[in-house]
Write a protein that holds these residues in place. Sequence first.
Motif, PDB file in Angstrom:
ATOM      1  N   GLY A 238       0.813  -1.212   0.000  1.00 53.25           N
ATOM      2  CA  GLY A 238       0.000   0.000   0.000  1.00 53.25           C
ATOM      3  C   GLY A 238       0.845   1.261   0.000  1.00 53.25           C
ATOM      4  O   GLY A 238       2.062   1.218   0.154  1.00 53.25           O
ATOM      5  N   GLU A 239       0.196   2.399  -0.155  1.00 53.55           N
ATOM      6  CA  GLU A 239       0.924   3.654  -0.214  1.00 53.55           C
ATOM      7  C   GLU A 239       1.119   4.195   1.183  1.00 53.55           C
ATOM      8  O   GLU A 239       0.236   4.114   2.017  1.00 53.55           O
ATOM      9  N   SER A 240       2.292   4.741   1.423  1.00 59.23           N
ATOM     10  CA  SER A 240       2.628   5.202   2.755  1.00 59.23           C
ATOM     11  C   SER A 240       3.381   6.508   2.704  1.00 59.23           C
ATOM     12  O   SER A 240       4.127   6.760   1.762  1.00 59.23           O
ATOM     13  N   ASN A 241       3.209   7.298   3.761  1.00 58.95           N
ATOM     14  CA  ASN A 241       4.144   8.380   4.041  1.00 58.95           C
ATOM     15  C   ASN A 241       5.134   7.817   5.041  1.00 58.95           C
ATOM     16  O   ASN A 241       4.733   7.331   6.101  1.00 58.95           O
ATOM     17  N   ILE A 242       6.406   7.811   4.702  1.00 57.25           N
ATOM     18  CA  ILE A 242       7.433   7.295   5.604  1.00 57.25           C
ATOM     19  C   ILE A 242       8.406   8.436   5.896  1.00 57.25           C
ATOM     20  O   ILE A 242       9.069   8.942   4.986  1.00 57.25           O
ATOM     21  N   ILE A 243       8.444   8.874   7.155  1.00 57.57           N
ATOM     22  CA  ILE A 243       9.181  10.073   7.544  1.00 57.57           C
ATOM     23  C   ILE A 243      10.185   9.688   8.629  1.00 57.57           C
ATOM     24  O   ILE A 243       9.851   8.891   9.515  1.00 57.57           O
TER      25      ILE A 243
END
Length: 362
Positions: A238-243
Amino acid sequence: MKQPIISFKHVVKCYDDDVPVLKDITFDIEEGKFYTLLGPSGCGKTTILRMIAGFSEPTKGDIFFEGQRINEVPANKRQVNTVFQDYALFPHMNVYDNIAFGLKIKKMPRDVIDQKVKEALKMVQLAGYEKRGINEMSGGQRQRVAIARAIVNEPKVLLLDEPLSALDHKLRLAMQYELRELQQRLGITFIFVTHDQEEALAMSDEIFVLDNGNIVQTGSPVDIYDEPINHYVADFIGESNIIEGIMLRDNLVKFAGKEFECVDEGIRENEPVEVVLRPEDLDLTDVDHGKLKVTVDTVLFRGVHYEIICHDEVQNEWMVHTTKKAEPGSLIGLYFDPEDIHVMRFNESEAEFDARLDSYEG
Ligand SMILES: Nc1ncnc2c1ncn2[C@@H]1O[C@H](COP(=O)(O)OP(=O)(O)O)[C@@H](O)[C@H]1O
Ligand SMILES: [Mg+2]
């Protein structure tokens, strides 16, 4: 847990050049469930299936079937059948003969074969197609013949190696549904291989995520989606924001220049971490009520929701899925709840990860 139907214990596979393509694979398969091996091309999925089927032996380690070691047991003595990606049907034979082939080799009586083939055809909703030539069937129908040919042997385990990848999108979705339904009806164990994360999430009871010859995470679709163990899994599923961030202490993490309450515990104080926020867990609000101030870069209408790309004050890029619209160039607030923040340690093993989850789930 009951005795697993299949177990791998520290299985290593090397081909000619001693570089292992499977590094140290250990897992248990429980009877009657739908399992998926998920990972990109070349990560070792087919190699695992071939060892279960008996087409290939481990270089090190052991494979068990119902508690018996089967490393050297030949393929035709295993209670396992495979549906191959290209179906591997005999093009010059009709549907009936394709499905009956294995039973004829076993020298079963003609009337028994007849009954079994008819049942298998009914199972895959192809009753009446006995006389059709393989070349007169559509892709989806050939797929079903291949499945019928496998289940006619009444295997305890059915292996499916990317069986849907040659089909167009719509048929693929229909076959996902059919396969899942068939598995539940037959009650036999399915081990399904795919590189498609949506397919894995939709169909499986359990997913094994593979990365370059290792199983990096096992769990239900919901576990893997909600609690990816590392950057690779978060990115792949799935799509993620990874910070990047810092775990200040239990329940407090810092990223994008600010401190946030979260539910993660059991990580060292001030340890560098990565933080995952799913686009659908983020929402837009006015600047004053946001947890982060962001500037909108692009807005795409995706049918059910808008996909909004924006950036915060320290130039992290964020993807948001929301039903609210925003204007490119505007300054708005980004909102999320503490439980939407998912903190990942660098290089955490699956055992450590499970222990940490247990500790804060109680
Ligand atoms: N017979 C073989 N000889 C040498 N290398 C192989 C053989 N089969 C597979 N490999 C290598 O093993 C790795 C894993 O392959 P495979 O299990 O087919 O991956 P996947 O099914 O996940 O795409 C790849 O790097 C592939 O090139
Ligand atoms: Mg493969």
